[in-house]
Scaffold this active site. Sequence first.
Site, PDB file in Angstrom:
ATOM      1  N   GLU A 268      -2.476   6.857   8.325  1.00  5.99           N
ATOM      2  CA  GLU A 268      -3.272   7.761   7.499  1.00  5.99           C
ATOM      3  C   GLU A 268      -4.174   8.601   8.372  1.00  5.99           C
ATOM      4  O   GLU A 268      -4.622   8.139   9.420  1.00  5.99           O
ATOM      5  CB  GLU A 268      -4.203   6.935   6.594  1.00  5.99           C
ATOM      6  CG  GLU A 268      -3.708   6.744   5.215  1.00  5.99           C
ATOM      7  CD  GLU A 268      -4.631   5.832   4.408  1.00  5.99           C
ATOM      8  OE1 GLU A 268      -5.806   5.672   4.755  1.00  5.99           O
ATOM      9  OE2 GLU A 268      -4.128   5.295   3.415  1.00  5.99           O
TER      10      GLU A 268
ATOM     11  N   ARG B 167      -7.005  -7.341  -9.446  1.00 14.42           N
ATOM     12  CA  ARG B 167      -7.724  -8.602  -9.665  1.00 14.42           C
ATOM     13  C   ARG B 167      -9.195  -8.277  -9.856  1.00 14.42           C
ATOM     14  O   ARG B 167      -9.594  -7.118  -9.755  1.00 14.42           O
ATOM     15  CB  ARG B 167      -7.570  -9.484  -8.426  1.00 14.42           C
ATOM     16  CG  ARG B 167      -8.013  -8.739  -7.181  1.00 14.42           C
ATOM     17  CD  ARG B 167      -8.077  -9.609  -5.962  1.00 14.42           C
ATOM     18  NE  ARG B 167      -8.086  -8.822  -4.742  1.00 14.42           N
ATOM     19  CZ  ARG B 167      -9.139  -8.210  -4.233  1.00 14.42           C
ATOM     20  NH1 ARG B 167     -10.297  -8.277  -4.852  1.00 14.42           N
ATOM     21  NH2 ARG B 167      -9.063  -7.511  -3.120  1.00 14.42           N
TER      22      ARG B 167
ATOM     23  N   LYS C 294       0.835  -1.204   0.000  1.00 12.32           N
ATOM     24  CA  LYS C 294       0.000   0.000   0.000  1.00 12.32           C
ATOM     25  C   LYS C 294       0.870   1.254   0.000  1.00 12.32           C
ATOM     26  O   LYS C 294       0.496   2.265  -0.589  1.00 12.32           O
ATOM     27  CB  LYS C 294      -0.925   0.010   1.211  1.00 12.32           C
ATOM     28  CG  LYS C 294      -2.030  -1.029   1.119  1.00 12.32           C
ATOM     29  CD  LYS C 294      -3.073  -0.854   2.212  1.00 12.32           C
ATOM     30  CE  LYS C 294      -3.911  -2.104   2.338  1.00 12.32           C
ATOM     31  NZ  LYS C 294      -5.315  -2.004   2.286  1.00 12.32           N
TER      32      LYS C 294
ATOM     33  N   HIS D  53     -14.682  -2.680   8.684  1.00 12.67           N
ATOM     34  CA  HIS D  53     -13.999  -2.141   7.501  1.00 12.67           C
ATOM     35  C   HIS D  53     -14.099  -3.067   6.299  1.00 12.67           C
ATOM     36  O   HIS D  53     -13.280  -2.991   5.383  1.00 12.67           O
ATOM     37  CB  HIS D  53     -12.526  -1.843   7.774  1.00 12.67           C
ATOM     38  CG  HIS D  53     -12.337  -0.724   8.744  1.00 12.67           C
ATOM     39  ND1 HIS D  53     -12.876   0.513   8.551  1.00 12.67           N
ATOM     40  CD2 HIS D  53     -11.684  -0.674   9.919  1.00 12.67           C
ATOM     41  CE1 HIS D  53     -12.569   1.289   9.574  1.00 12.67           C
ATOM     42  NE2 HIS D  53     -11.851   0.598  10.419  1.00 12.67           N
TER      43      HIS D  53
END
Length: 667
Positions: A200, A292, A116, A235
């Site tokens: 973040e 994907r 990420k 999440h």
Amino acid sequence: MFDKILIANRGEIACRVIRTARKLGIRTVAVYSDADADALHVSMADEAVHIGAAPSRESYLQFDRVIEACKRTGAQAVHPGYGFLSENSQFCQACDAAGVVFIGPPVGAIEAMGSKSAAKRIMEEAGVPLVPGYHGEDQSPELLKKAADDMGYPVLLKATAGGGGKGMRQVWSAKDFDEALAAARREASNSFGDDRMLVEKYLTRPRHVEIQVFCDSRGNAVYLAERDCSVQRRHQKVIEEAPAPGMSEALRQQMGEAAVQAAKAIDYVGAGTVEFLLDEDGSFYFMEMNTRLQVEHPVTEMITGQDLVEWQLRVAAGEALPLAQEDVQINGHAFEARIYAEDPDNDFLPVTGTLAFLQPPEESAHVRVDTGVLQGDEVSVYYDPMIAKLIVHDEDRDKALRRLARALSEYRISGMRTNVDFLYNLATAEPFRKADLDTGFIEKHRELIFHDSEQDLQRGAILGALYLVLRQARRATVAETDPYSPWNSTSAWRLNEPHAQHFALELGGREIAVSVEQLQRGGSRRYRICSGNQTVTARGELKDGELYADIDGYRSRVPVAEHDGVISLYTEDSALQIREVQPDLGEADDTGGEGALTAPMNGTIVTLLAQAGVAVARGDALLVMEAMKMEHTIRAPADGTVEEFFYAPGDLVEGGAELVNFSPAEA
Ligand code: ADP
């Protein structure tokens, strides 16, 4: 085009890929583990190869065996589905080396997006907007904490290797940072063997809006509109829809173009999804790119009328994209609801069991069910607990939503807890109908969605009691026809006087008392049934697995399934799971609920966080256990002391096992 492909996956996605392959006249090869010898995907494929033991590490993740299976069967290409090997660049490389086509992007693109943090750096360079945060190499806890402090709380810790919400933790204040970091790192290292983190800014009201992109190997790239996946628990997505409500054509184009730019920045080929957080003010931020096919791809298929697996196969075979951007059309609205074996009342923890009864709604032009299981199959600890995806489509959002609610009310499963009722409540909640969406939707509307009110429970108990007395009466009738039955000598006492029977029924995690009095009138039995402040007059009949109920003149037909002592009643708007509690069995079994010091499910003890004999405060973490790759923290139910831990780190525990001997402090 290929003549034969292998599907390196299981469950619904393997079945989904096989369906399209068949349509295109391509032969299919399945692979399977010990646990899946009789699975649907195996029986659907033309050929199947056994690749190992039940744990995915020993089968579906063994890529040498997958490639070996391609060679053995002559499969020219591999479809990895999602999960498992789908974003594994080593596997992709091994395919290249073996001369087998990987149906997905090139190795370089998987690698670029695999981390990420690295992905964010690439996107930053390509000018795609990012969520503010720290995504650097230096991983010292002090530095991460400083980044969080500087940014201001709340922040979100994410495993850079992450996926599936694992290794992710919200941190609301500086004092919680260290514990959250340690937990997120442990979870990340267990799941991905990599505990690197990024930090973040945590946006409090964003929507999750993602763009489906597609690129071919000839330099063409398109976006196929967006999906709104804001409705999430832990999440993770539960209901997705396309298009995103309220999306303007201008914003769609802006996000679509940013996504295509992201794909082009990494020389992408095939199906990919660029995930964004969309803020209230219309700003959007790149979150990650999934290289994907996504679980929720069917909603895009429904509104565009395209078969994305077919696109994948065509692109992998070197063909051009079937459509140019200006030919992509959006029609109507689609929803997908993910049906899971899980317990919404227990923080959505996955559950396992046998699908004793399984009756999906009927499929039609508007309703599609993607599944990989049949009645009698097992939902085991080894794999994802998703039972099916229910997809609906209609010309606008309101109509599609009505179809969703209806189809959910017709989805009948027994043998384990599922989220079907929860999904139904969600789909019929007014704020959802109004599309007042953000990723905190479920938390925000908790009361509405988990609306098992006292009244609902009592009504459920009344119906359950009616079923029980009718079942009893039927058994008695069967017995009465037997002249030698001992029941005959005792049955007469019921005839004249009203006879009250008391039941204790367990439903919705509660125990509800019900009394039933038989009112003898004419030939048909009528009953007066009381629960709490509700009293009804009822009659009914059991016929062909259904309860025909008449309660105060309201008639309904309720399908019933019984399994392991649990009676499932599928009413119009919910699936009631009822168990008759036998009276006088001593102390109530104290499992689940707040402060339970029992294992929520089968798992492993990770670490003990308190010391025996030392005082702790209510809410302090006592120990951490891991189950299905998720960490669960067991906390002190009150101020008090742990007398003894019954297990040590590394021990396996069964769901329901008592973990700690805890004494609350004297008041
Ligand atoms: P994973 O790959 O583990 O599924 P993602 O990065 O895709 O994790 O994030 C999953 C979800 O977490 C998002 O859909 C969103 O709801 C939430 N989320 C992620 N990042 C943020 C953030 N910075 N602020 C608020 N919510 C976030």
